[in-house]
Design a protein around this motif. Structure first.
Motif, PDB file in Angstrom:
ATOM      1  N   LYS A 124      -3.296 -34.067  -3.383  1.00 45.60           N
ATOM      2  CA  LYS A 124      -2.032 -33.391  -3.675  1.00 45.60           C
ATOM      3  C   LYS A 124      -0.845 -34.175  -3.135  1.00 45.60           C
ATOM      4  CE  LYS A 124      -3.917 -28.739  -3.906  1.00 45.60           C
ATOM      5  NZ  LYS A 124      -3.976 -27.409  -3.284  1.00 45.60           N
ATOM      6  N   VAL A 125      -0.985 -34.747  -1.945  1.00 46.03           N
ATOM      7  CA  VAL A 125       0.092 -35.548  -1.376  1.00 46.03           C
ATOM      8  C   VAL A 125       0.330 -36.782  -2.242  1.00 46.03           C
ATOM      9  CG1 VAL A 125       0.765 -36.989   0.594  1.00 46.03           C
ATOM     10  CG2 VAL A 125      -0.163 -34.708   0.985  1.00 46.03           C
ATOM     11  N   GLY A 126      -0.743 -37.437  -2.649  1.00 45.13           N
ATOM     12  CA  GLY A 126      -0.604 -38.606  -3.512  1.00 45.13           C
ATOM     13  C   GLY A 126       0.077 -38.272  -4.819  1.00 45.13           C
ATOM     14  N   LYS A 127      -0.300 -37.159  -5.412  1.00 46.73           N
ATOM     15  CA  LYS A 127       0.314 -36.715  -6.666  1.00 46.73           C
ATOM     16  C   LYS A 127       1.795 -36.393  -6.450  1.00 46.73           C
ATOM     17  CE  LYS A 127      -0.519 -33.430 -10.408  1.00 46.73           C
ATOM     18  NZ  LYS A 127      -1.330 -32.319 -10.875  1.00 46.73           N
ATOM     19  N   SER A 128       2.106 -35.718  -5.354  1.00 48.33           N
ATOM     20  CA  SER A 128       3.500 -35.390  -5.047  1.00 48.33           C
ATOM     21  C   SER A 128       4.313 -36.647  -4.794  1.00 48.33           C
ATOM     22  CB  SER A 128       3.580 -34.485  -3.815  1.00 48.33           C
ATOM     23  OG  SER A 128       3.015 -33.239  -4.081  1.00 48.33           O
ATOM     24  N   MET A 129       3.735 -37.589  -4.085  1.00 46.85           N
ATOM     25  CA  MET A 129       4.444 -38.840  -3.805  1.00 46.85           C
ATOM     26  C   MET A 129       4.738 -39.602  -5.090  1.00 46.85           C
ATOM     27  SD  MET A 129       5.108 -38.981  -0.601  1.00 46.85           S
ATOM     28  CE  MET A 129       5.497 -40.690  -0.317  1.00 46.85           C
ATOM     29  N   ILE A 140       9.475 -32.597   3.971  1.00 47.56           N
ATOM     30  CA  ILE A 140      10.803 -33.202   3.969  1.00 47.56           C
ATOM     31  C   ILE A 140      11.849 -32.206   4.468  1.00 47.56           C
ATOM     32  CG2 ILE A 140      12.635 -34.121   2.489  1.00 47.56           C
ATOM     33  CD1 ILE A 140      10.415 -35.259   0.694  1.00 47.56           C
ATOM     34  N   SER A 141      11.777 -30.989   3.997  1.00 48.15           N
ATOM     35  CA  SER A 141      12.765 -29.973   4.360  1.00 48.15           C
ATOM     36  C   SER A 141      12.620 -29.504   5.799  1.00 48.15           C
ATOM     37  CB  SER A 141      12.667 -28.777   3.419  1.00 48.15           C
ATOM     38  OG  SER A 141      13.101 -29.141   2.145  1.00 48.15           O
ATOM     39  N   SER A 142      11.404 -29.501   6.322  1.00 47.31           N
ATOM     40  CA  SER A 142      11.169 -28.972   7.665  1.00 47.31           C
ATOM     41  C   SER A 142      11.936 -29.727   8.736  1.00 47.31           C
ATOM     42  CB  SER A 142       9.683 -29.002   8.004  1.00 47.31           C
ATOM     43  OG  SER A 142       8.993 -28.142   7.146  1.00 47.31           O
ATOM     44  N   PHE A 143      11.962 -31.032   8.644  1.00 43.21           N
ATOM     45  CA  PHE A 143      12.652 -31.841   9.645  1.00 43.21           C
ATOM     46  C   PHE A 143      14.145 -31.531   9.636  1.00 43.21           C
ATOM     47  CE2 PHE A 143      14.821 -35.739  11.024  1.00 43.21           C
ATOM     48  CZ  PHE A 143      14.256 -35.884  12.282  1.00 43.21           C
ATOM     49  N   GLY A 144      14.754 -31.587   8.454  1.00 39.31           N
ATOM     50  CA  GLY A 144      16.174 -31.284   8.345  1.00 39.31           C
ATOM     51  C   GLY A 144      16.487 -29.847   8.694  1.00 39.31           C
ATOM     52  N   ALA A 145      15.595 -28.945   8.309  1.00 38.64           N
ATOM     53  CA  ALA A 145      15.817 -27.526   8.587  1.00 38.64           C
ATOM     54  C   ALA A 145      15.797 -27.262  10.086  1.00 38.64           C
ATOM     55  CB  ALA A 145      14.753 -26.681   7.894  1.00 38.64           C
ATOM     56  N   PHE A 146      14.873 -27.864  10.800  1.00 37.92           N
ATOM     57  CA  PHE A 146      14.782 -27.644  12.237  1.00 37.92           C
ATOM     58  C   PHE A 146      16.088 -28.021  12.927  1.00 37.92           C
ATOM     59  CE2 PHE A 146      13.981 -29.284  16.521  1.00 37.92           C
ATOM     60  CZ  PHE A 146      13.511 -28.137  17.135  1.00 37.92           C
ATOM     61  N   PHE A 147      16.537 -29.255  12.717  1.00 34.06           N
ATOM     62  CA  PHE A 147      17.751 -29.712  13.393  1.00 34.06           C
ATOM     63  C   PHE A 147      19.000 -29.037  12.838  1.00 34.06           C
ATOM     64  CE2 PHE A 147      14.842 -33.098  14.613  1.00 34.06           C
ATOM     65  CZ  PHE A 147      15.085 -33.113  15.980  1.00 34.06           C
ATOM     66  N   GLY A 148      19.031 -28.809  11.544  1.00 35.38           N
ATOM     67  CA  GLY A 148      20.174 -28.134  10.941  1.00 35.38           C
ATOM     68  C   GLY A 148      20.344 -26.725  11.471  1.00 35.38           C
ATOM     69  N   LEU A 149      19.257 -25.963  11.520  1.00 37.10           N
ATOM     70  CA  LEU A 149      19.324 -24.594  12.025  1.00 37.10           C
ATOM     71  C   LEU A 149      19.606 -24.557  13.524  1.00 37.10           C
ATOM     72  CD1 LEU A 149      16.435 -22.999   9.942  1.00 37.10           C
ATOM     73  CD2 LEU A 149      18.898 -22.792   9.559  1.00 37.10           C
ATOM     74  N   LEU A 150      19.062 -25.522  14.252  1.00 37.26           N
ATOM     75  CA  LEU A 150      19.358 -25.619  15.679  1.00 37.26           C
ATOM     76  C   LEU A 150      20.860 -25.843  15.895  1.00 37.26           C
ATOM     77  CD1 LEU A 150      18.464 -25.885  18.667  1.00 37.26           C
ATOM     78  CD2 LEU A 150      18.152 -28.338  18.219  1.00 37.26           C
ATOM     79  N   GLY A 206       9.708 -29.184  -6.411  1.00 39.04           N
ATOM     80  CA  GLY A 206       8.972 -27.928  -6.464  1.00 39.04           C
ATOM     81  C   GLY A 206       8.492 -27.513  -5.093  1.00 39.04           C
ATOM     82  N   ASN A 207       7.717 -26.463  -5.072  1.00 37.59           N
ATOM     83  CA  ASN A 207       7.221 -25.911  -3.824  1.00 37.59           C
ATOM     84  C   ASN A 207       5.863 -26.532  -3.513  1.00 37.59           C
ATOM     85  OD1 ASN A 207       6.881 -24.369  -1.570  1.00 37.59           O
ATOM     86  ND2 ASN A 207       6.407 -22.478  -2.670  1.00 37.59           N
ATOM     87  N   ASP A 208       5.878 -27.697  -2.889  1.00 40.72           N
ATOM     88  CA  ASP A 208       4.619 -28.340  -2.533  1.00 40.72           C
ATOM     89  C   ASP A 208       4.681 -28.865  -1.098  1.00 40.72           C
ATOM     90  OD1 ASP A 208       6.111 -30.643  -2.691  1.00 40.72           O
ATOM     91  OD2 ASP A 208       5.037 -31.499  -4.375  1.00 40.72           O
ATOM     92  N   LEU A 209       3.596 -29.447  -0.655  1.00 32.49           N
ATOM     93  CA  LEU A 209       3.459 -29.895   0.719  1.00 32.49           C
ATOM     94  C   LEU A 209       4.521 -30.918   1.104  1.00 32.49           C
ATOM     95  CD1 LEU A 209       1.624 -29.512   3.165  1.00 32.49           C
ATOM     96  CD2 LEU A 209       0.227 -31.388   2.325  1.00 32.49           C
ATOM     97  N   VAL A 210       4.825 -31.844   0.221  1.00 37.16           N
ATOM     98  CA  VAL A 210       5.799 -32.886   0.522  1.00 37.16           C
ATOM     99  C   VAL A 210       7.197 -32.289   0.656  1.00 37.16           C
ATOM    100  CG1 VAL A 210       6.850 -35.014  -0.320  1.00 37.16           C
ATOM    101  CG2 VAL A 210       4.396 -34.686  -0.533  1.00 37.16           C
ATOM    102  N   SER A 211       7.565 -31.374  -0.229  1.00 38.41           N
ATOM    103  CA  SER A 211       8.877 -30.719  -0.137  1.00 38.41           C
ATOM    104  C   SER A 211       9.019 -29.974   1.178  1.00 38.41           C
ATOM    105  CB  SER A 211       9.070 -29.736  -1.287  1.00 38.41           C
ATOM    106  OG  SER A 211       9.042 -30.394  -2.513  1.00 38.41           O
ATOM    107  N   ILE A 212       7.958 -29.286   1.552  1.00 40.98           N
ATOM    108  CA  ILE A 212       7.985 -28.544   2.814  1.00 40.98           C
ATOM    109  C   ILE A 212       8.145 -29.512   3.986  1.00 40.98           C
ATOM    110  CG2 ILE A 212       6.606 -27.119   4.385  1.00 40.98           C
ATOM    111  CD1 ILE A 212       5.414 -25.823   1.793  1.00 40.98           C
TER     112      ILE A 212
END
Length: 179
Positions: free
Chosen positions: A85-90, A155-165, A147-153
């Protein structure tokens, strides 16, 4: 009454040190994000070409390359499926068009957070809300593009953590911001 006393009464309070530090950190982070987005946009063709040469055009090949990095992946069928799935998303991510779109989204997010920090530097409350818009754009762009897949999550998690902090830290300083 002295004119100097009247002038000091009309001026806003001095910006506190904590807000100053947050703004400087945002200037650096947003500046870096803007430069990275611009670089990504202008090197999209080369990036996509290198990726496609490395991982071929078949997602199964991408998963196989991910599998060879760790022998544990082959032993666990769930890990193999995740690798596939990661390979396909990439593969989906690494097209020139998607790299351009992501770079534009990151550029807009970086400009919003930078603009928000500049306004907060001058103690304007509107900057806080502009900063929130920038963080929201940064979180939403990967989901919009991939879309809603592992790679999107991921990528967004890093920015979301610091952004929300930083949103929470700026919120602590709302009382020192004016209209």
């Amino acid at each position: 009454m002295d004119f100097n006393d009247q002038d000091s009464e009309m001026q806003p309070e001095k910006r506190n040190t904590f807000l100053t530090v947050l703004c400087i950190l945002t200037f650096v982070g947003s500046g870096w994000a803007i430069m990275t987005a611009a670089t990504s946009y202008f090197t999209a063709e080369a990036t996509a070409k290198v990726f496609n040469q490395t991982f071929k055009k078949n997602p199964a090949d991408s998963a196989a390359k991910v599998d060879t990095v760790s022998n544990q992946v082959r032993k666990n069928s769930t890990s193999h499926q995740i690798g596939f799935k990661v390979g396909k998303s990439m593969k989906k991510m690494m097209t020139v068009d998607n790299i351009h779109k992501k770079a534009i989204g990151d550029l807009i997010a970086g400009l919003c957070t930078l603009g928000g920090a500049i306004l907060m530097w001058f103690q304007r409350k509107k900057g806080f809300y502009l900063y929130i818009v920038g963080v929201a754009i940064g979180i939403a762009v990967p989901f919009y593009l991939y879309g809603n897949d592992l790679v999107s999550i991921g990528i967004s998690s890093f920015g979301a953590f610091f952004g929300l902090l930083f949103i929470a830290l700026y919120a602590v300083n709302l009382k020192s911001l004016y209209k």
